[in-house]
Write an enzyme that holds these catalytic residues in place. Structure first.
Site, PDB file in Angstrom:
ATOM      1  N   GLU A  80      -4.086   0.498  -1.953  1.00  0.00           N
ATOM      2  CA  GLU A  80      -3.442  -0.705  -2.555  1.00  0.00           C
ATOM      3  C   GLU A  80      -2.731  -0.293  -4.030  1.00  0.00           C
ATOM      4  OE1 GLU A  80      -7.120  -2.256  -0.580  1.00  0.00           O
ATOM      5  OE2 GLU A  80      -6.733  -0.547  -2.003  1.00  0.00           O
ATOM      6  N   ASP A 116       0.806  -1.297   0.023  1.00  0.00           N
ATOM      7  CA  ASP A 116       0.103   0.087   0.088  1.00  0.00           C
ATOM      8  C   ASP A 116       1.027   1.180   0.054  1.00  0.00           C
ATOM      9  OD1 ASP A 116      -2.034  -1.880   0.249  1.00  0.00           O
ATOM     10  OD2 ASP A 116      -3.077  -0.641   1.834  1.00  0.00           O
ATOM     11  N   ASN A 136     -18.186  11.612   2.990  1.00  0.00           N
ATOM     12  CA  ASN A 136     -17.622  12.901   2.447  1.00  0.00           C
ATOM     13  C   ASN A 136     -17.928  13.743   3.307  1.00  0.00           C
ATOM     14  OD1 ASN A 136     -17.601  11.556  -0.064  1.00  0.00           O
ATOM     15  ND2 ASN A 136     -19.543  12.183  -0.978  1.00  0.00           N
ATOM     16  N   TYR A 193      -7.612 -14.259   4.534  1.00  0.00           N
ATOM     17  CA  TYR A 193      -6.297 -13.911   5.216  1.00  0.00           C
ATOM     18  C   TYR A 193      -6.533 -13.011   6.648  1.00  0.00           C
ATOM     19  CZ  TYR A 193      -8.612  -9.441   3.865  1.00  0.00           C
ATOM     20  OH  TYR A 193      -9.471  -8.409   3.398  1.00  0.00           O
ATOM     21  N   CYS A 214      -8.356   4.885   1.102  1.00  0.00           N
ATOM     22  CA  CYS A 214      -9.043   4.645   2.640  1.00  0.00           C
ATOM     23  C   CYS A 214      -8.487   5.580   3.648  1.00  0.00           C
ATOM     24  CB  CYS A 214      -8.983   3.193   2.904  1.00  0.00           C
ATOM     25  SG  CYS A 214      -9.774   2.057   1.786  1.00  0.00           S
ATOM     26  N   HIS A 254     -17.400   9.084  -0.560  1.00  0.00           N
ATOM     27  CA  HIS A 254     -16.239   8.485  -1.543  1.00  0.00           C
ATOM     28  C   HIS A 254     -14.932   8.106  -0.835  1.00  0.00           C
ATOM     29  CE1 HIS A 254     -19.180  10.350  -4.278  1.00  0.00           C
ATOM     30  NE2 HIS A 254     -19.025   9.349  -4.977  1.00  0.00           N
TER      31      HIS A 254
END
Length: 226
Positions: free
Chosen positions: A189, A42, A110, A99, A67, A151
């Protein structure tokens, strides 16, 4: 401890310290969680340092979800749950992950001063305002400042960070703590443009070298800060 092991440990420690220094300057770093976990690298930014250009970089150079990882105490202060716990739908009943035991996802939000919320400018505003809120949760009217859905994906770290879970959420928040930053970190990512899979650690290291960024293994972060 053998000489090789001692040298390896010292190198890992120095790399984590370089990563912490970079974050203090507001620079991004790259963090690989583990080959036996997600196996992903990331891009990690201090949320308070994110600009529209940084959002564009994550869109273009990383390609994953943008994120914001928040410390558990901050999420509790804002009444932000793990979203799988509050979705009343069969799809959320069995969150089977290969995982980990659970996802860190909370709400998407937002800031209320955004328009659609998706532009680089809007997402940068939401992200930096999340950092400001995380720095002073007791002074923040979260529902008055943010709306959901939105978002920017919010992630909730495990209460005891790396002692509980060793995902990018916890790695990033642990690094923020080490850097004396607000417990709000952006993670995104890195994907491979050619095949669409996660970018390999080797390719991520090459990107870090080209861009002058610090690349750090999650195991080194756990060893240094866990």
């Amino acid at each position: 401890m053998t000489g090789d092991a001692s040298t390896s440990t010292a190198t890992a420690t120095a790399t984590v310290d370089r990563a912490v220094d970079a974050l203090r300057r507001g620079d991004p770093i790259l963090v690989h969680d583990a080959a036996d976990r997600e196996g992903e690298v990331d891009v990690v930014y201090p949320a308070g340092a994110v600009t529209p250009d940084a959002v564009a970089r994550m869109r273009n150079d990383a390609g994953g979800l943008v994120c914001v990882a928040l410390a558990d105490a901050v999420a509790v202060a804002f009444d932000l749950p793990y979203v799988q716990d509050v979705i009343d739908h069969p799809a959320a009943a069995d969150h089977d992950l290969g995982y980990d035991e659970r996802s860190s996802f909370s709400f998407t939000v937002n800031h209320r001063d955004t328009y659609t919320g998706i532009t680089d400018e809007d997402r940068a505003l939401t992200i930096t305002e999340l950092a400001a809120a995380a720095a002073a949760p007791e002074e923040t009217d979260f529902a008055g400042e943010f709306r959901a859905p939105g978002h920017v994906h919010v992630l909730r770290a495990a209460p005891d960070l790396l002692a509980d879970r060793k995902g990018h959420t916890e790695l990033a928040v642990a690094l923020a703590d080490a850097a004396d930053l607000p417990p709000a970190m952006v993670v995104c990512e890195m994907l491979d443009d050619e095949g669409g899979a996660a970018l390999s650690p080797a390719a991520a290291r090459a990107y870090a070298d080209r861009e002058g960024l610090v690349y750090v293994e999650g195991s080194a972060v756990v060893e240094r800060l866990g």
